[in-house]
Design a protein around this motif. Sequence first.
Motif, PDB file in Angstrom:
ATOM      1  N   GLY A  35      -2.659  37.715 112.854  1.00  0.00           N
ATOM      2  CA  GLY A  35      -2.495  37.666 111.040  1.00  0.00           C
ATOM      3  C   GLY A  35      -3.527  37.002 110.517  1.00  0.00           C
ATOM      4  O   GLY A  35      -4.633  36.497 111.469  1.00  0.00           O
ATOM      5  N   ALA A  36      -4.191  38.128 109.992  1.00  0.00           N
ATOM      6  CA  ALA A  36      -4.974  38.272 109.114  1.00  0.00           C
ATOM      7  C   ALA A  36      -4.751  37.565 108.056  1.00  0.00           C
ATOM      8  O   ALA A  36      -5.630  38.429 107.030  1.00  0.00           O
ATOM      9  N   GLY A  37      -4.251  36.390 107.944  1.00  0.00           N
ATOM     10  CA  GLY A  37      -4.595  35.702 105.990  1.00  0.00           C
ATOM     11  C   GLY A  37      -5.881  34.407 106.082  1.00  0.00           C
ATOM     12  O   GLY A  37      -6.133  34.749 107.747  1.00  0.00           O
ATOM     13  N   GLY A  40      -5.538  32.101 109.629  1.00  0.00           N
ATOM     14  CA  GLY A  40      -5.994  33.737 111.149  1.00  0.00           C
ATOM     15  C   GLY A  40      -7.089  33.729 111.191  1.00  0.00           C
ATOM     16  O   GLY A  40      -8.077  34.267 112.012  1.00  0.00           O
ATOM     17  N   GLU A  59      -3.676  42.101 112.406  1.00  0.00           N
ATOM     18  CA  GLU A  59      -2.767  42.031 111.571  1.00  0.00           C
ATOM     19  C   GLU A  59      -1.759  43.327 111.777  1.00  0.00           C
ATOM     20  O   GLU A  59      -2.018  44.239 111.302  1.00  0.00           O
ATOM     21  N   ARG A  60      -0.436  43.198 110.650  1.00  0.00           N
ATOM     22  CA  ARG A  60       0.423  44.458 110.647  1.00  0.00           C
ATOM     23  C   ARG A  60       0.305  45.198 110.074  1.00  0.00           C
ATOM     24  O   ARG A  60       0.641  45.920 109.409  1.00  0.00           O
ATOM     25  N   HIS A  61      -0.490  44.342 108.079  1.00  0.00           N
ATOM     26  CA  HIS A  61      -1.045  45.019 107.647  1.00  0.00           C
ATOM     27  C   HIS A  61      -1.469  46.346 107.446  1.00  0.00           C
ATOM     28  O   HIS A  61      -3.074  45.458 108.779  1.00  0.00           O
ATOM     29  N   ILE A  64      -6.624  42.576 104.706  1.00  0.00           N
ATOM     30  CA  ILE A  64      -5.592  40.990 105.201  1.00  0.00           C
ATOM     31  C   ILE A  64      -5.796  40.744 104.113  1.00  0.00           C
ATOM     32  O   ILE A  64      -5.240  40.987 102.912  1.00  0.00           O
ATOM     33  N   HIS A 182     -14.216  37.174 107.132  1.00  0.00           N
ATOM     34  CA  HIS A 182     -13.938  38.026 108.053  1.00  0.00           C
ATOM     35  C   HIS A 182     -14.881  38.664 107.747  1.00  0.00           C
ATOM     36  O   HIS A 182     -15.127  39.196 109.569  1.00  0.00           O
ATOM     37  N   LYS A 194      -5.882  46.375 112.207  1.00  0.00           N
ATOM     38  CA  LYS A 194      -5.326  45.929 111.080  1.00  0.00           C
ATOM     39  C   LYS A 194      -3.984  46.995 111.503  1.00  0.00           C
ATOM     40  O   LYS A 194      -3.922  48.232 112.037  1.00  0.00           O
ATOM     41  N   ARG A 197       0.971  46.347 114.367  1.00  0.00           N
ATOM     42  CA  ARG A 197       2.038  44.914 114.462  1.00  0.00           C
ATOM     43  C   ARG A 197       2.766  44.683 115.611  1.00  0.00           C
ATOM     44  O   ARG A 197       2.900  45.494 116.175  1.00  0.00           O
ATOM     45  N   ALA A 239       0.759  33.964 111.868  1.00  0.00           N
ATOM     46  CA  ALA A 239       1.275  34.798 111.678  1.00  0.00           C
ATOM     47  C   ALA A 239       2.336  34.859 110.176  1.00  0.00           C
ATOM     48  O   ALA A 239       2.675  35.703 109.366  1.00  0.00           O
TER      49      ALA A 239
END
Length: 408
Positions: A35-37, A40, A59-61, A64, A182, A194, A197, A239
């Motif tokens: 998770g790269a919020g 994360g 990161e699933r998206h 970030i 980042h 990125k 998932r 996440a």
Amino acid sequence: MFLRTSRRLFTSTAGVGAGAGEIPSRNDFTHCVIGAGVVGLAVARQLSKRPGTSTLLLERHKAIGTETSSRNSEVIHAGLYYPPNSHKTTLCKTGSALLYALCEKYHIPYRRTGKWILAQDSSQLESLERLHAHARALSIPMTWLTSEQARSREPAVRAEAGVLESPLTGIVDSHALMTFLHGDFESAGGDFAKGARVVDVQTIGSGGDMGYRVAVDYCGQGGGGGEFSISADVLVNAAGLSAIDISNMILRSHPERLLQAYFCKGTYFSYSAPTPKVRTLLYPTPIKGFAGLGTHLTVDMAGRVRFGPDVEWVSEPSDLKPNGSRVAAAIAAIKTYLPGLREAALAPDYCGMRPKLVPEGKGGVGQVDFIIREEEGYGGFVNLLGIESPGLTSSLAIAEMVDGILYR
């Protein structure tokens, strides 16, 4: 494929708790953060600075911070609303100081706006008095404003019974903050994937030799992709909206430890009229048991006014489409403290999603704490669950806490 370009894969040189070069890692990476919020990113940045270790951030998206971290009020909170010994209080207070210092040092845009909490009747004033006593016990500065002071500073604002000011509250450019975190993470040697998932997590080994194999469905920048897996000594679950899903993957052999995710949507409203002009953040008196802090007024770094979020419980975290039917209730709430609002200038703008640990009616803002823990029987697996507000403010302090859990 990401694995073929990773400069860190199979090169980790230290296990958890080891100094540089002391204990060769048995896995591909020392740390894997999911998770790269903003949380994360902060955790990955913190761990990447450990000498002799390697850190992978998944990161699933395709970018970030596209979920809760970029769909919020961007407020730096003071820690007013939560129980004294809760994570939300201690991490918000520490995180606020760390965040202001980081912004100052690295020129990340921020502003100390202050915040007014407004009472319109005697019952709300009693609530503010309790909040003031609570803040004083926590050594959080708060100031009562007289009616004359309030009118002279914000003449458009209605506060029939009282105004309590939080001078420590401010705003931050959350996107600039995440970009810095980042960049600093990668400058320390961290690896970022990125479009990655997580589809499964398995434990490797047992006891003090436990590690984690993470299976990833990967979609690259050019549209290519596939599946890969990596192993890590440490796994941090940051996440966000998917954190409970990740937790349940790992704890699936313990049905009693599985959790249910709940989602609380908040709509934000843009305001296109030049008046009434307000410079201070405005919050209604908090309502006990309510899932949010009320439809409040905030400003962005350019001084533009926006309102929200409201509270709407939904079944899916992907339900982020603004709903025009929310406008009437927002107008009614806003006009209690800003009677000069031009109704036609208010429009639904964007939505955010709060990751909740309990369903509607089971706990308000100050009644449900963050879960931050190394799971029993799973050494090196740190769970971060229910990280809603004040998660942005707390992010740097959460990172320090995770580092402390792993490297006592």
